[in-house]
Design an enzyme around this catalytic site. Structure first.
Site, PDB file in Angstrom:
ATOM      1  N   ASP A   5      46.490  43.243  45.234  1.00  0.00           N
ATOM      2  CA  ASP A   5      45.127  42.969  44.795  1.00  0.00           C
ATOM      3  C   ASP A   5      44.410  44.285  44.569  1.00  0.00           C
ATOM      4  O   ASP A   5      44.734  45.302  45.182  1.00  0.00           O
ATOM      5  CB  ASP A   5      44.367  42.128  45.831  1.00  0.00           C
ATOM      6  CG  ASP A   5      43.138  41.432  45.240  1.00  0.00           C
ATOM      7  OD1 ASP A   5      43.015  41.375  43.994  1.00  0.00           O
ATOM      8  OD2 ASP A   5      42.298  40.949  46.013  1.00  0.00           O
ATOM      9  N   GLY A   6      43.442  44.243  43.672  1.00  0.00           N
ATOM     10  CA  GLY A   6      42.587  45.381  43.398  1.00  0.00           C
ATOM     11  C   GLY A   6      41.145  44.981  43.619  1.00  0.00           C
ATOM     12  O   GLY A   6      40.790  43.800  43.504  1.00  0.00           O
ATOM     13  N   GLU A  39      44.139  46.659  39.972  1.00  0.00           N
ATOM     14  CA  GLU A  39      45.133  45.577  39.953  1.00  0.00           C
ATOM     15  C   GLU A  39      46.495  46.119  39.498  1.00  0.00           C
ATOM     16  O   GLU A  39      47.530  45.822  40.110  1.00  0.00           O
ATOM     17  CB  GLU A  39      44.686  44.437  39.029  1.00  0.00           C
ATOM     18  CG  GLU A  39      43.404  43.746  39.437  1.00  0.00           C
ATOM     19  CD  GLU A  39      43.542  42.759  40.583  1.00  0.00           C
ATOM     20  OE1 GLU A  39      44.652  42.579  41.125  1.00  0.00           O
ATOM     21  OE2 GLU A  39      42.515  42.152  40.951  1.00  0.00           O
TER      22      GLU A  39
END
Length: 168
Positions: free
Chosen positions: A13-14, A51
């Site tokens: 995840d970002g 991401e």
């Protein structure tokens, strides 16, 4: 029989505080009974870059060729790889069309190269929907984005553009 590749699940995840703003990525890697968590951040970047960076760092961490299922809540990331968009941009000298340069080409180039070294499948998961590993990645990414003295995301801050051919 002993030549089968190990299967690794990588959740990524970002996050970005502001977009652009300070950003972070979070990664949870699972293999057999082993678990590894990784996070990091940059002082000025975008959510999409984080991401992609999470996927790059996760895959780059592997020490041998593996089969990988990479889970991300970024439809942009998953579609760009699984629908072949990023490969097509690369073939077209990082152009989406005659007028538009592909954004984040510096990261797509790294990710595509890493995907040739492993057997990687990207799978979309709904974000903030109770998936424990995705939720953990989100917390890692947000915590990383909140750190002090983060390094520069040179690809973003220097506004890199692909080298253009001398003639077409």
């Amino acid at each position: 029989m002993g030549n089968e590749l190990k299967h690794v699940a990588i959740y990524t995840d970002g996050a970005c505080i502001g977009n652009p703003g300070s950003g972070g990525y979070g990664i949870v890697m699972l293999y057999d009974k082993y678990r590894k968590e990784i996070s990091g951040g940059f002082r000025l970047t975008t959510n999409n870059r984080m991401e992609i960076m999470a996927a790059i760092i996760g895959i780059r961490t592997l020490k041998q060729k593996c089969t990988v299922t990479l889970y991300s809540d970024s439809q942009y990331l998953v579609d760009a790889i699984m629908k072949g968009w990023a490969k097509q941009w690369q073939v077209n000298n990082w152009r989406r069309n005659k007028k538009q340069i592909a954004i984040n080409f510096d990261l797509w180039e790294q990710l595509l190269e890493l995907c040739t070294q492993h057997e990687v499948e990207f799978t979309w998961v709904r974000g903030h929907a109770g998936n424990p590993e995705n939720e953990r990645c989100d917390r890692l990414a947000v915590m990383a984005a909140q750190q002090k003295d983060l390094p520069a995301d040179t690809g973003y801050e220097h506004k890199l553009t692909p080298s253009l051919p001398l003639f077409e």
